[in-house]
Design an enzyme around this catalytic site. Structure first.
Site, mmCIF file in Angstrom:
data_model
loop_
_atom_site.group_PDB
_atom_site.id
_atom_site.type_symbol
_atom_site.label_atom_id
_atom_site.label_comp_id
_atom_site.label_asym_id
_atom_site.label_seq_id
_atom_site.Cartn_x
_atom_site.Cartn_y
_atom_site.Cartn_z
ATOM 1 N N GLY B 13 44.333 31.387 58.952
ATOM 2 C CA GLY B 13 43.238 30.437 59.115
ATOM 3 C C GLY B 13 43.296 29.817 60.489
ATOM 4 O O GLY B 13 44.368 29.455 60.956
ATOM 5 N N THR B 142 49.147 25.724 62.260
ATOM 6 C CA THR B 142 48.582 25.638 60.918
ATOM 7 C C THR B 142 48.080 24.233 60.651
ATOM 8 O O THR B 142 48.762 23.263 60.957
ATOM 9 C CB THR B 142 49.577 26.038 59.801
ATOM 10 O OG1 THR B 142 48.992 25.686 58.545
ATOM 11 C CG2 THR B 142 50.880 25.302 59.893
ATOM 12 N N ASP B 144 47.812 22.999 57.844
ATOM 13 C CA ASP B 144 48.499 22.458 56.668
ATOM 14 C C ASP B 144 49.776 21.693 57.011
ATOM 15 O O ASP B 144 50.334 21.017 56.157
ATOM 16 C CB ASP B 144 48.838 23.594 55.687
ATOM 17 C CG ASP B 144 47.588 24.183 55.066
ATOM 18 O OD1 ASP B 144 46.603 23.442 54.903
ATOM 19 O OD2 ASP B 144 47.599 25.385 54.742
ATOM 20 N N GLY B 191 44.650 21.812 52.100
ATOM 21 C CA GLY B 191 46.075 21.646 51.855
ATOM 22 C C GLY B 191 46.382 21.990 50.415
ATOM 23 O O GLY B 191 46.556 21.117 49.582
ATOM 24 N N GLU B 247 42.590 19.589 47.768
ATOM 25 C CA GLU B 247 42.067 20.708 46.977
ATOM 26 C C GLU B 247 43.136 21.271 46.042
ATOM 27 O O GLU B 247 42.821 21.921 45.055
ATOM 28 C CB GLU B 247 41.546 21.821 47.890
ATOM 29 C CG GLU B 247 42.618 22.388 48.811
ATOM 30 C CD GLU B 247 42.172 23.581 49.644
ATOM 31 O OE1 GLU B 247 41.119 24.174 49.362
ATOM 32 O OE2 GLU B 247 42.890 23.926 50.617
ATOM 33 N N TYR B 297 35.588 24.087 56.198
ATOM 34 C CA TYR B 297 35.811 24.510 57.585
ATOM 35 C C TYR B 297 35.548 23.402 58.600
ATOM 36 O O TYR B 297 36.125 23.419 59.692
ATOM 37 C CB TYR B 297 34.891 25.691 57.932
ATOM 38 C CG TYR B 297 35.361 27.049 57.478
ATOM 39 C CD1 TYR B 297 36.616 27.248 56.909
ATOM 40 C CD2 TYR B 297 34.543 28.168 57.644
ATOM 41 C CE1 TYR B 297 37.025 28.516 56.498
ATOM 42 C CE2 TYR B 297 34.949 29.441 57.243
ATOM 43 C CZ TYR B 297 36.191 29.614 56.674
ATOM 44 O OH TYR B 297 36.602 30.868 56.291
ATOM 45 N N GLN B 299 36.493 20.483 58.783
ATOM 46 C CA GLN B 299 37.676 19.712 59.138
ATOM 47 C C GLN B 299 38.600 20.457 60.086
ATOM 48 O O GLN B 299 39.185 19.874 60.979
ATOM 49 C CB GLN B 299 38.430 19.253 57.887
ATOM 50 C CG GLN B 299 39.150 20.331 57.107
ATOM 51 C CD GLN B 299 39.472 19.912 55.669
ATOM 52 O OE1 GLN B 299 40.417 19.198 55.410
ATOM 53 N NE2 GLN B 299 38.643 20.358 54.745
ATOM 54 N N ARG B 300 38.728 21.767 59.908
ATOM 55 C CA ARG B 300 39.697 22.461 60.749
ATOM 56 C C ARG B 300 39.058 23.024 62.025
ATOM 57 O O ARG B 300 39.748 23.564 62.884
ATOM 58 C CB ARG B 300 40.415 23.559 59.956
ATOM 59 C CG ARG B 300 39.600 24.770 59.657
ATOM 60 C CD ARG B 300 40.431 25.800 58.884
ATOM 61 N NE ARG B 300 39.817 27.107 59.023
ATOM 62 C CZ ARG B 300 40.071 28.166 58.279
ATOM 63 N NH1 ARG B 300 40.957 28.082 57.307
ATOM 64 N NH2 ARG B 300 39.474 29.311 58.501
#
Lengths: 420, 420
Positions: B13, B142, B144, B191, B247, B297, B299-300
């Site tokens: 990702g 990442t 996460d 996450g 999530e 998406y 957010q990232r």
């Protein structure tokens, strides 16, 4: 004109820049101390007037008021509350006059969308119906951009910019992932009746072929086979497909697509969420892996990426409202007027509240492409000036600085309690 | 050291700042022309190496490369593709050596998360297993924040800032509306296994009592009665309740809350969407009107509100990767090391790829409050430096300017076609 106090309140769904209008009202009122004594804010819109719940803005510092310009949400509390007609609910009008008289209020500034301008219009009639003289000015605001007479609604430009920027960014993400993973990204946006916000997704494009590939408007009946065909073609042409869809997308029978979903674990019809509904449709029919986003409040609260032009408009209509009142105008709303000419420029105009109330301005058909899934060049020309310029807030500790109001209440003088 | 070409690729990702790492790699490689000849980017990660699908970065201008620093997504295409072990799929390793040899590739830079570091580790073993000498450096990335050994993962700080800012803004919106309308706002964040992103919602707070009022972590089993009680109490105390939920929130039996939802119109289990699930639960049990957002998406990919510190980290690990390679290091990954002391400062460290691969770093229990619905002061101290500073991209026509690469492909020299 005798020196009176002013009432200001916010109404309906709030925006990233409604407080910039508040700032325009307050700073301008402070500049005319010979005309306006104090500004009282209604706590939670018109409800603050009805319940004598007033915030004394004179107790707030200039710095705090200036900070409203970069604070999203409605600093004084908003409401979803529509005054009924004088005939239906005389009690409310009598109460308003009681409160206005008790606090020497001679100016009424009401900041909101169509429903709120209806309220402002009704209050403006108090002078005739109740014999209490009050100068009443509406201040336009709505993310939906559906107010009539004004070229655009303050609040919309910032949502449009948020949607354009977010669509661009998410599209770059999807383009990276599509070879081995997700091929579809669906962005659900606000605008239940008017497609202006969905249209602004198209501003993410720099060059022809750039995403988004499909826009779904509430004004155009959802054509499922044509939609699915377009998704397939986009994946074939680009390797992926970006879709911006209005929450108000409709079935041929007029029902919302979002209401076509299944039941949740509690047996309720799944409310909202046209994005997951369409995602599942695509997965079921075409098999593509998807991601979807529902920005909801994030889009209309995103002051951090507000349009500088929108902030300017919002401040200007607040300022103009006070100037109108001082000039003796009544029962009007300042509007944004686009000047003719190639380069974008604008001035302040005015509209009668009687004409504004409860009229919705949809996307004209010639702003939507023939296929129904895109905007036209005319629409782009209309939208583009509205997202120009950045007006970032100051940051502290990594997050935006927002106005922290003292919100000192005006002492109640009425004995009677009024419940809404 | 003989002058070789370098291979660089992005995997897993993508993030708002993975291209800043690419920029760090490329600009640093260009600064060492005596050691590194050309940099070839793998189109879609390791797949680009396997299929001999290489982008010749030497054809891109310095300005384009510099623009990568403010371009979200993975500019060269990413992939979700995990190399199997040498024993399981010798064919892939033979192919890699074939491609590396054909294009004189002596450096392998792989930019990704845990799975990707596993791939980088496997490639690093080619020197021994296949007798082809290659210098192999992993570059951490990442959203996460779950990579081990590094104090934080580049990509996380910008998501954290996005979530903090968005939570602050949406909370101000909700606070305005709660008197007569919506009382609950639920923000679903990424996450699946680690709660770092959810935790960052707490950075929206300036003062005690500020929203968010509840954070739901994947590390803590979802306690439904305690959760509902907290929602009720928050509405009582503040008039509204803001919830940030991962999530990956889990039921006591280990299943995802998001999978507990109903069926959609096609009879499929509704995938994703813990926010609407919890919203319906609150509506059903407590009757409050809600709004919810799923940023997905957005957010990232939100480079427009990236953390300047994160951009700096991302660039630094890219730069360090090349410096490590030139210094003769191999099979390592640069890390971010937090220096001791009150004021935040950091340096670059290193970790062995063998140790990094496939290890996930969860939130420590003492970063989560006793009640399980908030972070501790220690967690805030850890998180806060990571969202500091703004690094807005340049804008044109109201939207961010992004790098537009020519992506000229390296001519294929192998006759054989390889399918993955």
């Amino acid at each position: 004109m005798a020196k009176k106090n002013a009432f200001y309140a916010q109404s309906g769904g709030v925006t990233a820049v409604i407080n910039a209008s508040a700032c325009g009202v307050i700073e301008t009122a402070r500049a005319y101390p010979d005309h306006i004594n104090k500004v009282y804010a209604g706590h939670n819109g018109i409800i603050g007037a009805l319940t004598e719940d007033l915030i004394d803005i004179s107790q707030e510092s200039s710095a705090t008021i200036a900070a409203l310009k970069h604070t999203p949400g409605g600093a004084f509390g908003s409401c979803r509350y529509k005054l009924r007609s004088f005939e239906e609910n005389q009690r409310e009008y009598e109460r308003l006059v009681q409160v206005f008289r008790a606090h020497n209020i001679g100016y009424f500034f009401y900041n909101g969308g169509g429903d709120s301008q209806d309220t402002a219009h009704k209050v403006s009639q108090i002078s005739q119906t109740m014999g209490y003289p009050i100068t009443c000015i509406g201040i336009p605001k709505t993310v939906d951009n559906d107010l009539p007479f004004t070229d655009c609604s303050p609040g919309f430009g910032s949502v449009a910019k948020y949607i354009a920027v977010s669509t661009q960014e998410a599209s770059l993400d999807l383009a990276s992932m599509c070879e081995t993973s997700t091929k579809i990204f669906i962005m659900e946006v606000m605008g239940r009746h008017a497609g202006w916000i969905a249209a602004s997704g198209a501003l993410a494009r720099c060059e022809a072929g750039d995403p988004p590939h499909i826009i779904v408007f509430p004004e155009i009946v959802f054509d499922r086979p044509a939609f699915l065909e377009k998704v397939k073609q986009s994946v074939k042409d680009h390797g992926y497909c970006v879709i911006v869809i209005s929450e108000g997308a409709r079935n041929p029978d007029g029902t919302f697509l979002a209401d076509s979903g299944g039941k949740d674990a509690f047996g309720h019809t799944q409310l909202g969420g046209v994005a997951p509904f369409v995602a599942n449709m695509i997965k079921g029919e075409l098999g593509y892996k998807y991601h979807w986003a529902v920005a909801d409040y994030l889009q209309r609260a995103a002051r951090h990426v507000a349009s500088a032009m929108d902030v300017e408009h919002a401040y200007a209509v607040g300022k103009a409202a006070v100037e109108f009142a001082i000039a003796g105008k009544n029962a009007v709303m300042p509007t944004i007027v686009r000047n003719p000419g190639e380069a974008y420029s604008w001035t302040i105009g005015e509209a009668n509240l009687a004409a504004v109330a409860n009229v919705e301005q949809m996307m004209p058909r010639d702003y939507i492409s023939d296929c129904g899934f895109d905007i036209t060049a005319a629409c782009r020309d209309y939208l583009l000036p509205l997202i120009q310029g950045e007006a970032p807030p100051p940051y502290e500790n990594g997050i935006p600085v927002v106005a922290r109001l003292k919100k000192i209440k005006v002492e109640k003088v009425l004995n009677s309690h009024f419940s809404v």
